[in-house]
Design a protein around this motif. Structure first.
Motif, PDB file in Angstrom:
ATOM      1  N   VAL A  81       0.818  -1.207   0.000  1.00  0.00           N
ATOM      2  CA  VAL A  81       0.000   0.000   0.000  1.00  0.00           C
ATOM      3  C   VAL A  81       0.851   1.256   0.000  1.00  0.00           C
ATOM      4  O   VAL A  81       0.492   2.263  -0.585  1.00  0.00           O
ATOM      5  N   GLY A  82       1.959   1.240   0.656  1.00  0.00           N
ATOM      6  CA  GLY A  82       2.760   2.449   0.808  1.00  0.00           C
ATOM      7  C   GLY A  82       2.595   2.975   2.220  1.00  0.00           C
ATOM      8  O   GLY A  82       1.989   2.337   3.071  1.00  0.00           O
ATOM      9  N   ASP A  83       3.102   4.138   2.488  1.00  0.00           N
ATOM     10  CA  ASP A  83       3.124   4.690   3.832  1.00  0.00           C
ATOM     11  C   ASP A  83       2.045   5.753   3.993  1.00  0.00           C
ATOM     12  O   ASP A  83       2.173   6.849   3.466  1.00  0.00           O
ATOM     13  N   PRO A  84       0.980   5.443   4.733  1.00  0.00           N
ATOM     14  CA  PRO A  84      -0.109   6.409   4.888  1.00  0.00           C
ATOM     15  C   PRO A  84       0.092   7.379   6.047  1.00  0.00           C
ATOM     16  O   PRO A  84      -0.836   8.002   6.496  1.00  0.00           O
ATOM     17  N   LEU A 135      -9.123  -9.756  -2.916  1.00  0.00           N
ATOM     18  CA  LEU A 135     -10.268  -8.852  -2.790  1.00  0.00           C
ATOM     19  C   LEU A 135     -10.157  -7.600  -3.653  1.00  0.00           C
ATOM     20  O   LEU A 135     -11.135  -6.881  -3.815  1.00  0.00           O
ATOM     21  N   GLY A 136      -8.956  -7.308  -4.164  1.00  0.00           N
ATOM     22  CA  GLY A 136      -8.732  -6.061  -4.875  1.00  0.00           C
ATOM     23  C   GLY A 136      -8.611  -4.879  -3.913  1.00  0.00           C
ATOM     24  O   GLY A 136      -8.611  -3.724  -4.324  1.00  0.00           O
ATOM     25  N   TYR A 137      -8.508  -5.168  -2.644  1.00  0.00           N
ATOM     26  CA  TYR A 137      -8.463  -4.150  -1.596  1.00  0.00           C
ATOM     27  C   TYR A 137      -7.147  -3.375  -1.604  1.00  0.00           C
ATOM     28  O   TYR A 137      -7.130  -2.168  -1.371  1.00  0.00           O
ATOM     29  N   ILE A 138      -6.056  -4.064  -1.887  1.00  0.00           N
ATOM     30  CA  ILE A 138      -4.747  -3.424  -1.895  1.00  0.00           C
ATOM     31  C   ILE A 138      -4.698  -2.339  -2.964  1.00  0.00           C
ATOM     32  O   ILE A 138      -4.245  -1.220  -2.716  1.00  0.00           O
ATOM     33  N   GLU A 139      -5.177  -2.653  -4.155  1.00  0.00           N
ATOM     34  CA  GLU A 139      -5.179  -1.670  -5.236  1.00  0.00           C
ATOM     35  C   GLU A 139      -6.033  -0.455  -4.867  1.00  0.00           C
ATOM     36  O   GLU A 139      -5.650   0.691  -5.139  1.00  0.00           O
ATOM     37  N   LEU A 141      -6.678   0.703  -1.818  1.00  0.00           N
ATOM     38  CA  LEU A 141      -5.961   1.489  -0.819  1.00  0.00           C
ATOM     39  C   LEU A 141      -4.774   2.242  -1.428  1.00  0.00           C
ATOM     40  O   LEU A 141      -4.555   3.414  -1.144  1.00  0.00           O
ATOM     41  N   ARG A 142      -4.005   1.532  -2.256  1.00  0.00           N
ATOM     42  CA  ARG A 142      -2.789   2.125  -2.821  1.00  0.00           C
ATOM     43  C   ARG A 142      -3.095   3.210  -3.842  1.00  0.00           C
ATOM     44  O   ARG A 142      -2.518   4.286  -3.831  1.00  0.00           O
ATOM     45  N   ASP A 143      -4.043   2.930  -4.727  1.00  0.00           N
ATOM     46  CA  ASP A 143      -4.268   3.831  -5.851  1.00  0.00           C
ATOM     47  C   ASP A 143      -5.306   4.925  -5.575  1.00  0.00           C
ATOM     48  O   ASP A 143      -5.196   6.024  -6.096  1.00  0.00           O
ATOM     49  N   VAL A 144      -6.282   4.631  -4.753  1.00  0.00           N
ATOM     50  CA  VAL A 144      -7.338   5.597  -4.472  1.00  0.00           C
ATOM     51  C   VAL A 144      -7.211   6.168  -3.060  1.00  0.00           C
ATOM     52  O   VAL A 144      -7.361   7.372  -2.860  1.00  0.00           O
ATOM     53  N   GLY A 145      -6.922   5.305  -2.120  1.00  0.00           N
ATOM     54  CA  GLY A 145      -6.886   5.705  -0.716  1.00  0.00           C
ATOM     55  C   GLY A 145      -5.891   6.802  -0.389  1.00  0.00           C
ATOM     56  O   GLY A 145      -6.121   7.605   0.502  1.00  0.00           O
ATOM     57  N   ARG A 146      -4.795   6.880  -1.104  1.00  0.00           N
ATOM     58  CA  ARG A 146      -3.796   7.897  -0.800  1.00  0.00           C
ATOM     59  C   ARG A 146      -4.255   9.302  -1.160  1.00  0.00           C
ATOM     60  O   ARG A 146      -3.657  10.281  -0.763  1.00  0.00           O
TER      61      ARG A 146
END
Length: 147
Positions: A81-84, A135-139, A141-146
């Motif tokens: 995900v990266g660092d939030p 689940l596609g959850y990581i994408e 979080l990483r691509d939209v959540g940031r």
């Protein structure tokens, strides 16, 4: 100091691990009757852990020493995900091969403190990527959540 019936809570209390418990009596009663699993989650962004992880590692060790089951959850998925944390610059995203190599290296650290295997109180190590990536959850979080 509270008196506990179970070896688990007596050990944790004696060692200073307990500050608050939601249902101390319920956990104490359960730990006297059956094996209680406990888990801790760890980051897979580097080939080793840092001193900030020591308390949780030792808690899992004490759990196993008292006859219960430690579960080590490696963040192979959440590492993607990266660092939030609001830093000016996000951490470098790792490829699967690097994450898996980090997990293999970290497992060696845990093998010094925990007994892994198939027994009822043997530790297990699982990777949250095994279910999060499906689940596609990581994408998300990483691509939209940031943003």
């Amino acid at each position: 100091m509270t008196e506990y019936s179970s070896d688990l809570l007596r050990l944790l209390s004696t060692r200073g691990y307990i500050h608050q418990l939601t249902d101390a009596a319920g956990l104490d009663a359960l730990a006297t009757k059956q094996i209680v699993p406990g888990y801790g989650g760890f980051d897979a962004t580097a080939p080793s852990l840092h001193v900030g992880n020591l308390m949780l590692i030792m808690l899992l060790r004490r759990l196993q020493q008292a006859g219960h089951k430690p579960i080590v959850i490696m963040g192979g998925g959440t590492t993607k995900v990266g660092d939030p944390s609001g830093k000016d610059e996000g951490r470098k995203l790792l490829e699967d091969a690097a994450i898996n190599a980090n997990i293999a290296s970290i497992r060696k650290v845990f093998e010094r403190f925990l007994t892994f295997g198939d027994g009822p109180t043997d530790a297990i190590m699982i990777n949250n990527d095994d279910w999060l990536s499906q689940l596609g959850y990581i994408e998300l979080l990483r691509d939209v959540g940031r943003h």
